[in-house]
Design a protein around this motif. Structure first.
Motif, PDB file in Angstrom:
ATOM      1  N   HIS A 173      30.447  46.933  42.447  1.00  0.00           N
ATOM      2  CA  HIS A 173      31.790  46.531  42.127  1.00  0.00           C
ATOM      3  C   HIS A 173      31.691  45.369  41.685  1.00  0.00           C
ATOM      4  O   HIS A 173      32.468  44.397  42.006  1.00  0.00           O
ATOM      5  CB  HIS A 173      32.418  46.558  43.296  1.00  0.00           C
ATOM      6  N   LEU A 174      30.537  44.727  40.713  1.00  0.00           N
ATOM      7  CA  LEU A 174      30.785  43.199  40.183  1.00  0.00           C
ATOM      8  C   LEU A 174      32.125  43.038  39.359  1.00  0.00           C
ATOM      9  O   LEU A 174      32.369  42.001  39.657  1.00  0.00           O
ATOM     10  CB  LEU A 174      29.375  43.280  39.286  1.00  0.00           C
ATOM     11  N   ARG A 175      32.485  44.125  38.603  1.00  0.00           N
ATOM     12  CA  ARG A 175      33.721  43.655  37.893  1.00  0.00           C
ATOM     13  C   ARG A 175      34.799  43.310  38.952  1.00  0.00           C
ATOM     14  O   ARG A 175      35.503  42.245  38.535  1.00  0.00           O
ATOM     15  CB  ARG A 175      34.059  44.878  36.994  1.00  0.00           C
ATOM     16  N   TRP A 176      34.973  43.990  39.973  1.00  0.00           N
ATOM     17  CA  TRP A 176      36.074  43.553  40.881  1.00  0.00           C
ATOM     18  C   TRP A 176      35.743  42.200  41.648  1.00  0.00           C
ATOM     19  O   TRP A 176      36.554  41.580  41.811  1.00  0.00           O
ATOM     20  CB  TRP A 176      36.154  44.789  41.808  1.00  0.00           C
TER      21      TRP A 176
ATOM     22  N   VAL B 175      33.952  39.895  40.360  1.00  0.00           N
ATOM     23  CA  VAL B 175      34.172  38.587  39.484  1.00  0.00           C
ATOM     24  C   VAL B 175      35.787  38.410  39.364  1.00  0.00           C
ATOM     25  O   VAL B 175      36.170  37.241  39.266  1.00  0.00           O
ATOM     26  CB  VAL B 175      33.439  38.899  38.207  1.00  0.00           C
ATOM     27  N   THR B 176      36.478  39.612  39.122  1.00  0.00           N
ATOM     28  CA  THR B 176      37.913  39.374  38.911  1.00  0.00           C
ATOM     29  C   THR B 176      38.427  38.907  39.984  1.00  0.00           C
ATOM     30  O   THR B 176      39.335  37.836  39.858  1.00  0.00           O
ATOM     31  CB  THR B 176      38.477  40.907  38.431  1.00  0.00           C
TER      32      THR B 176
ATOM     33  N   SER C 270      42.975  42.404  45.460  1.00  0.00           N
ATOM     34  CA  SER C 270      41.619  42.554  45.033  1.00  0.00           C
ATOM     35  C   SER C 270      40.793  42.693  46.199  1.00  0.00           C
ATOM     36  O   SER C 270      40.071  43.779  46.325  1.00  0.00           O
ATOM     37  CB  SER C 270      41.047  41.527  44.050  1.00  0.00           C
TER      38      SER C 270
END
Length: 283
Positions: A59-62, A64-65, A158
Motif C-alpha cells: 500500500h505504498l500510495r496510501w 506516501v499520501t 489515512s
C-alpha cells in the motif's frame, strides 16, 4: 488504569511544544520539522528492524499520501506554535477529532445527530477562539493552527484506512517519518539553514525524543486502555500547555478564549464518542 498512559503522553506532547517554541528562536519551523522527522526516522528504523517488520508494503500510495498529509500537518502545527500562545496552538491542532468525524462521514459512515451537534459545537468554539485574535499575525497563526487540525484529521483517517488494510503501525510511522524527512529536507535546499549549537541541538533532540516517547505512551493507552477514556484524557495536553505557557512566557488566556477551548474539547470528545458508537466502528 492503562488509559492513564494518555496523561503521560499529553505531558510529553506539551514538553515537545515547549521545545518547539524555544527552538523557534534560532531555527525555522521547517528546520524543526526536519530534525524531528529525521531523528524519529532513525529511531523507527531501529524499532522496525528489532521487531522484524518488513519495510516493503503493498500500500505504498496510501503510505506516501499519509506521510505527505502528516508532514503538512506537522509543519503547520510547529509554525502555529511559533506564532500563538502554546495552549491556543494545541487546541486548534486538536480540532483534528472534529474533522476526522467529517471525513468519516464523507467516506460513507452515517453521521448521527450527535456527531452533527459535536461538529456545530466545535465550529462555534473555533470561531470564538479566533475572534479575539485581532492582530494580523495572530489571525494568520490561528488559521495555520486550524489548518494543522484539518490536515491532522485527514492523516488520522489515512492511518485508519491503512490499519484496515492490515498495515503494521510501526511501518506506517516509519513511512511518515521518511516522507516528512524527505519533504522537509527538500524544502531546506531552498531555505536558510542555521547552525546547530549545543543549546539548540538539545532542544531539537528534545522535540524528537518527547514526540517519540509520547507516541509510544499514546499507543499503549489506545491499545490497552479504554478508547473513549483515552481520547478524553488526550485533551489534558491543553492544560499542560497552558501551564507551561504561563510559566515560561507569561501567556494568560482571557475568559472567552478558555470558553472556546472548553467548547472545542467537548466537541472533540463528543465527536470521538459518537463516531466510535457507530456499529461500523465497534471494537
Amino acid at each position: 488504569m492503562q488509559s492513564l498512559w494518555m496523561i503521560a503522553a499529553s505531558f510529553l506532547f506539551a514538553c515537545m511544544g515547549v521545545c518547539v517554541k524555544f527552538a523557534a528562536q534560532t531555527h525555522s519551523a521547517v528546520e524543526i520539522t526536519f530534525y524531528r522527522s529525521f531523528i524519529s526516522l532513525i529511531l523507527m528504523f531501529g524499532l522496525v528492524r528489532l521487531n522484524g517488520v518488513p519495510l516493503a508494503t503493498p500500500h505504498l500510495r496510501w503510505q506516501v499520501t499519509r506521510g505527505a498529509v502528516g508532514f503538512v500537518a506537522l509543519f503547520a502545527y510547529f509554525y502555529a506554535i511559533t506564532l500563538l500562545p502554546l495552549a491556543t496552538a494545541v487546541t486548534l491542532n486538536y480540532t483534528s477529532a472534529i474533522f476526522l468525524a467529517l471525513y468519516l462521514g464523507f467516506a460513507g459512515m452515517q453521521l448521527r445527530k450527535g456527531i452533527m451537534g459535536a461538529l456545530v459545537l466545535g465550529l462555534v468554539g473555533v470561531v470564538l477562539l479566533l475572534k479575539p485574535t485581532m492582530h494580523a499575525d495572530q489571525l494568520v497563526g490561528g488559521l495555520i493552527g486550524l489548518g494543522s487540525g484539518v490536515m491532522a484529521g485527514m492523516a488520522y483517517f489515512s492511518v485508519r484506512e491503512l490499519g484496515a488494510r492490515g498495515e503494521p503501525e510501526m511501518r506506517t510511522v516509519f513511512y511518515f517519518s521518511l516522507v516528512s524527512s524527505v519533504g522537509a529536507g527538500s524544502w531546506l535546499l531552498f531555505s536558510d539553514i542555521h547552525a546547530v549549537d549545543l543549546k539548540s541541538g538539545l532542544l531539537l533532540l528534545g522535540v524528537a525524543s518527547f514526540a517519540t516517547a509520547a507516541q509510544l505512551a499514546m499507543t499503549r493507552a489506545y491499545t490497552r486502555g479504554k478508547t473513549l477514556m483515552s481520547a478524553a484524557l488526550a485533551y489534558s495536553t491543553v492544560i499542560f500547555s497552558s501551564l507551561f505557557g504561563m510559566a515560561f512566557w507569561g501567556e494568560v488566556l482571557d475568559a472567552s478564549a478558555w470558553a472556546a477551548i472548553g467548547l472545542i474539547i467537548l466537541s472533540g470528545i463528543a465527536a470521538t464518542h459518537f463516531s466510535r458508537a457507530s456499529p461500523v466502528e465497534q471494537d
